[in-house]
Design a protein around this motif. Structure first.
Motif, PDB file in Angstrom:
ATOM      1  N   LEU A 305       6.951  53.457 -58.274  1.00 59.38           N
ATOM      2  CA  LEU A 305       5.651  53.260 -57.625  1.00 59.38           C
ATOM      3  C   LEU A 305       5.551  51.982 -56.802  1.00 59.38           C
ATOM      4  CD1 LEU A 305       3.326  54.433 -60.555  1.00 59.38           C
ATOM      5  CD2 LEU A 305       4.364  55.798 -58.729  1.00 59.38           C
ATOM      6  N   LYS A 306       6.404  51.013 -57.075  1.00 60.66           N
ATOM      7  CA  LYS A 306       6.404  49.750 -56.317  1.00 60.66           C
ATOM      8  C   LYS A 306       7.788  49.511 -55.718  1.00 60.66           C
ATOM      9  CE  LYS A 306       2.169  48.594 -57.554  1.00 60.66           C
ATOM     10  NZ  LYS A 306       1.059  48.437 -56.585  1.00 60.66           N
ATOM     11  N   THR A 307       8.357  50.545 -55.177  1.00 64.79           N
ATOM     12  CA  THR A 307       9.766  50.580 -54.792  1.00 64.79           C
ATOM     13  C   THR A 307      10.181  49.430 -53.890  1.00 64.79           C
ATOM     14  OG1 THR A 307       9.607  52.991 -54.913  1.00 64.79           O
ATOM     15  CG2 THR A 307      11.576  52.081 -53.879  1.00 64.79           C
ATOM     16  N   SER A 308       9.354  49.066 -52.912  1.00 60.22           N
ATOM     17  CA  SER A 308       9.735  48.042 -51.931  1.00 60.22           C
ATOM     18  C   SER A 308       8.931  46.761 -52.090  1.00 60.22           C
ATOM     19  CB  SER A 308       9.538  48.578 -50.506  1.00 60.22           C
ATOM     20  OG  SER A 308       8.179  48.929 -50.293  1.00 60.22           O
ATOM     21  N   LEU A 309       8.263  46.583 -53.227  1.00 53.01           N
ATOM     22  CA  LEU A 309       7.319  45.462 -53.380  1.00 53.01           C
ATOM     23  C   LEU A 309       7.710  44.512 -54.503  1.00 53.01           C
ATOM     24  CD1 LEU A 309       3.996  47.519 -53.015  1.00 53.01           C
ATOM     25  CD2 LEU A 309       5.226  46.253 -51.239  1.00 53.01           C
ATOM     26  N   MET A 310       8.961  44.506 -54.914  1.00 44.73           N
ATOM     27  CA  MET A 310       9.378  43.667 -56.040  1.00 44.73           C
ATOM     28  C   MET A 310      10.297  42.544 -55.572  1.00 44.73           C
ATOM     29  SD  MET A 310       9.980  46.565 -59.002  1.00 44.73           S
ATOM     30  CE  MET A 310      10.896  47.675 -57.932  1.00 44.73           C
ATOM     31  N   SER A 311      10.456  41.540 -56.427  1.00 47.70           N
ATOM     32  CA  SER A 311      11.335  40.415 -56.124  1.00 47.70           C
ATOM     33  C   SER A 311      12.686  40.608 -56.806  1.00 47.70           C
ATOM     34  CB  SER A 311      10.699  39.105 -56.602  1.00 47.70           C
ATOM     35  OG  SER A 311      10.565  39.098 -58.020  1.00 47.70           O
ATOM     36  N   VAL A 312      13.667  39.844 -56.369  1.00 52.20           N
ATOM     37  CA  VAL A 312      15.013  39.949 -56.935  1.00 52.20           C
ATOM     38  C   VAL A 312      15.041  39.620 -58.423  1.00 52.20           C
ATOM     39  CG1 VAL A 312      17.366  39.015 -56.840  1.00 52.20           C
ATOM     40  CG2 VAL A 312      16.163  39.594 -54.723  1.00 52.20           C
ATOM     41  N   PRO A 313      14.363  38.535 -58.898  1.00 56.58           N
ATOM     42  CA  PRO A 313      14.361  38.285 -60.350  1.00 56.58           C
ATOM     43  C   PRO A 313      13.815  39.465 -61.157  1.00 56.58           C
ATOM     44  CG  PRO A 313      13.579  36.348 -59.179  1.00 56.58           C
ATOM     45  CD  PRO A 313      13.689  37.437 -58.162  1.00 56.58           C
ATOM     46  N   VAL A 314      12.825  40.157 -60.603  1.00 50.19           N
ATOM     47  CA  VAL A 314      12.271  41.327 -61.300  1.00 50.19           C
ATOM     48  C   VAL A 314      13.345  42.400 -61.452  1.00 50.19           C
ATOM     49  CG1 VAL A 314      10.626  43.243 -61.110  1.00 50.19           C
ATOM     50  CG2 VAL A 314       9.886  40.905 -60.627  1.00 50.19           C
ATOM     51  N   PHE A 315      14.203  42.540 -60.443  1.00 52.67           N
ATOM     52  CA  PHE A 315      15.261  43.541 -60.525  1.00 52.67           C
ATOM     53  C   PHE A 315      16.255  43.229 -61.637  1.00 52.67           C
ATOM     54  CE2 PHE A 315      14.211  44.921 -56.129  1.00 52.67           C
ATOM     55  CZ  PHE A 315      14.003  46.255 -56.438  1.00 52.67           C
ATOM     56  N   TYR A 316      16.577  41.968 -61.808  1.00 57.53           N
ATOM     57  CA  TYR A 316      17.467  41.604 -62.914  1.00 57.53           C
ATOM     58  C   TYR A 316      16.833  41.975 -64.254  1.00 57.53           C
ATOM     59  CZ  TYR A 316      20.884  39.053 -60.101  1.00 57.53           C
ATOM     60  OH  TYR A 316      21.877  38.731 -59.208  1.00 57.53           O
ATOM     61  N   PHE A 317      15.527  41.719 -64.376  1.00 62.58           N
ATOM     62  CA  PHE A 317      14.818  42.063 -65.618  1.00 62.58           C
ATOM     63  C   PHE A 317      14.787  43.573 -65.831  1.00 62.58           C
ATOM     64  CE2 PHE A 317      10.794  43.427 -67.572  1.00 62.58           C
ATOM     65  CZ  PHE A 317      10.947  42.865 -68.833  1.00 62.58           C
ATOM     66  N   LEU A 318      14.451  44.321 -64.774  1.00 62.43           N
ATOM     67  CA  LEU A 318      14.385  45.769 -64.894  1.00 62.43           C
ATOM     68  C   LEU A 318      15.753  46.374 -65.194  1.00 62.43           C
ATOM     69  CD1 LEU A 318      11.945  46.729 -61.981  1.00 62.43           C
ATOM     70  CD2 LEU A 318      11.456  46.726 -64.439  1.00 62.43           C
ATOM     71  N   ALA A 319      16.802  45.840 -64.554  1.00 61.07           N
ATOM     72  CA  ALA A 319      18.151  46.359 -64.770  1.00 61.07           C
ATOM     73  C   ALA A 319      18.586  46.133 -66.210  1.00 61.07           C
ATOM     74  CB  ALA A 319      19.135  45.690 -63.804  1.00 61.07           C
ATOM     75  N   PHE A 320      18.309  44.943 -66.742  1.00 58.67           N
ATOM     76  CA  PHE A 320      18.671  44.661 -68.134  1.00 58.67           C
ATOM     77  C   PHE A 320      17.884  45.557 -69.087  1.00 58.67           C
ATOM     78  CE2 PHE A 320      18.096  42.519 -72.194  1.00 58.67           C
ATOM     79  CZ  PHE A 320      19.400  42.181 -72.518  1.00 58.67           C
ATOM     80  N   THR A 321      16.582  45.705 -68.831  1.00 57.93           N
ATOM     81  CA  THR A 321      15.741  46.533 -69.699  1.00 57.93           C
ATOM     82  C   THR A 321      16.165  47.989 -69.642  1.00 57.93           C
ATOM     83  OG1 THR A 321      13.892  45.022 -69.282  1.00 57.93           O
ATOM     84  CG2 THR A 321      13.363  47.138 -70.282  1.00 57.93           C
ATOM     85  N   LEU A 322      16.530  48.459 -68.447  1.00 62.28           N
ATOM     86  CA  LEU A 322      16.998  49.836 -68.290  1.00 62.28           C
ATOM     87  C   LEU A 322      18.251  50.071 -69.130  1.00 62.28           C
ATOM     88  CD1 LEU A 322      16.273  52.383 -66.518  1.00 62.28           C
ATOM     89  CD2 LEU A 322      18.111  51.638 -64.995  1.00 62.28           C
ATOM     90  N   GLY A 323      19.194  49.119 -69.078  1.00 63.36           N
ATOM     91  CA  GLY A 323      20.417  49.243 -69.859  1.00 63.36           C
ATOM     92  C   GLY A 323      20.173  49.098 -71.344  1.00 63.36           C
ATOM     93  N   PHE A 324      19.330  48.119 -71.723  1.00 61.49           N
ATOM     94  CA  PHE A 324      19.062  47.876 -73.148  1.00 61.49           C
ATOM     95  C   PHE A 324      18.379  49.077 -73.774  1.00 61.49           C
ATOM     96  CE2 PHE A 324      16.795  46.337 -76.821  1.00 61.49           C
ATOM     97  CZ  PHE A 324      17.633  45.384 -77.368  1.00 61.49           C
ATOM     98  N   SER A 325      17.296  49.552 -73.163  1.00 66.69           N
ATOM     99  CA  SER A 325      16.575  50.694 -73.730  1.00 66.69           C
ATOM    100  C   SER A 325      17.399  51.971 -73.634  1.00 66.69           C
ATOM    101  CB  SER A 325      15.232  50.873 -73.023  1.00 66.69           C
ATOM    102  OG  SER A 325      15.407  51.096 -71.630  1.00 66.69           O
ATOM    103  N   GLY A 326      18.195  52.102 -72.561  1.00 65.38           N
ATOM    104  CA  GLY A 326      19.028  53.286 -72.404  1.00 65.38           C
ATOM    105  C   GLY A 326      20.141  53.378 -73.422  1.00 65.38           C
ATOM    106  N   SER A 327      20.522  52.231 -73.999  1.00 62.87           N
ATOM    107  CA  SER A 327      21.603  52.239 -74.991  1.00 62.87           C
ATOM    108  C   SER A 327      21.172  52.867 -76.299  1.00 62.87           C
ATOM    109  CB  SER A 327      22.114  50.812 -75.241  1.00 62.87           C
ATOM    110  OG  SER A 327      21.125  50.018 -75.879  1.00 62.87           O
TER     111      SER A 327
END
Length: 416
Positions: A305-327
């Motif tokens: 929903l906010k595809t083009s409206l995020m900052s780079v630090p947010v991406f690091y957080f989302l990527a880690f959370t995606l991997g952590f919860s996906g595990s």
């Protein structure tokens, strides 16, 4: 070579090194997707199809590989399939056309499909039960390290050597590992003249085991969960995350690779932590799965929903959370094992393992189709194209969440 029981660690090291490339090839397309589209002048759906050709044979070969391991032997099976992976990686590096690259990617998928099951069987013969459980965890950690290496480290290899030379190097390493597997690895202590570590357990016919698994209604929520949850992760981490970060946010290949690497770090961190949470704290499988899947679902909301409206630090957080919860997928494997009698747990695990790879294949291709449906702005895909693909992943995460509610609690319970 004269063997003693200490050689089992060398055997484990060789097999774990081969398994590293199972995960590496699974997610390697993400950092070279743009180069492949330019090299072969193809669209997103074409690259999605190419990347997905890893997953189809991997899924379809799980049961045949188990049968090969039982008939011709685990060492021969692992060596033969590793050689196929070598041919695939080498052919990919010298591909002169899109069709040739498709065949190469298919061969890589076939090759790495024959590593995990023979490895588990060899380890079960060389190590005791309590050692086997720990080594399986180490094996998965090595695999996740392979996924991490296919992000930032591969991005740096491509920058310095180009994608073709990078895969030729990978092919050469794979060939060396296949030779080590053939000359050093042995199926069991008995095959070297040593006493067995443990007595072999009586099993069940494959056809009978498959019927028992398919008839169990609690198997299907786990299978559905796996298809949609892992499919979405592979759609992002395995292919479209890299182009998205480079095209929408203008990141260079190295930083895009670093963000994708964070998904793998999240998985490596999450696997033991979630196992501890389920075993020692919650003492529960079903609600561990549901809680972590809910967190996984929340992670997709800003991406969709906010595809083009995020900052780079947010991406690091989302990527880690995606991997952590996906595990939390380790809980799905555990629940599958606990759902069935010991004599068919191998068959049940092989069958449920088909669904995540079918999901990866379908998602990578269909996300490319959705992106092509929206189209490009100039030479790059628009934020709206990626947003549509990520909305599809958000819906998939919701389906996984609903499926988790229909799973059976198996913690220290006898289902049969």
């Amino acid at each position: 070579m004269k063997y003693d029981y200490r050689h089992r660690w060398i055997i484990f090291g060789i097999l774990a090194s081969i398994y590293f490339f199972v995960y590496f090839h699974r997610t390697s397309s993400a950092v070279i997707a743009k180069e492949l589209m330019l090299e072969f002048s193809v669209s997103a759906v074409s690259i999605g199809l190419m990347s997905s050709l890893y997953f189809y044979p991997y899924a379809l070969m799980q049961i045949p590989v188990g049968m090969f391991s039982d008939t011709i032997g685990t060492r021969k099976t692992a060596t033969f399939f590793t050689l196929i992976a070598f041919v695939g990686a080498t052919l990919f590096g010298i591909s002169t056309s899109y069709s040739m690259a498709l065949v190469a990617r298919l061969l890589m998928g076939v090759g790495v499909s024959g590593v995990y099951i023979p490895t588990l069987k060899i380890l079960s013969q060389w190590f005791k039960e309590h050692e086997f459980a720990s080594l399986t965890g180490v094996l998965l950690a090595v695999g996740n390290f392979g996924a991490i290496s296919s992000a930032y480290p591969l991005a740096m290899m491509v920058i310095f050597f180009g994608w073709r030379s990078s895969f030729l190097i990978i092919g050469a390493i794979t060939f060396i590992l296949s030779l080590l597997c053939w000359f050093i690895v042995r199926d069991s202590p008995v095959s070297t003249g040593l006493a067995p570590v443990k007595e072999n357990e009586s099993g069940v016919r494959v056809r009978e085991g498959i019927k028992l698994v398919l008839k169990n209604r609690y198997f299907w929520p786990l299978a559905i969960w796996f298809f949609f949850e892992y499919g979405a992760i592979m759609g992002f981490q395995g292919l479209w995350g890299g182009p998205f970060l480079m095209e929408v946010y203008g990141l260079d290949k190295a930083e895009a690779g670093a963000i994708l690497m964070t998904v793998g770090i999240g998985m490596m961190t999450g696997s033991p932590a979630i196992g501890l949470l389920s075993d020692r704290i919650l003492k529960n499988r079903k609600w561990t799965l549901t809680i972590l899947t809910f967190i996984y679902f929340l992670t997709w909301i800003p991406l969709a929903l906010k595809t083009s409206l995020m900052s780079v630090p947010v991406f690091y957080f989302l990527a880690f959370t995606l991997g952590f919860s996906g595990s939390v997928l380790i809980i799905t494997f555990t629940a599958t094992k606990e759902l069935f009698p010991l004599r068919i747990t191998g068959i049940a695990t092989s069958m449920v393992n088909i669904f995540p790879f079918m999901g990866g294949a379908v998602f990578q291709t269909f996300m490319g189709y959705l992106m092509d449906f929206v189209g490009k702005e100039g030479n790059v895909y628009s934020p709206e194209a990626y947003s549509l693909a990520f909305k599809f992943c958000l819906i998939a995460a919701l389906i996984s969440l609903l499926a988790s509610l229909f799973t059976k609690e198996t913690y220290k319970k006898s289902i049969f």
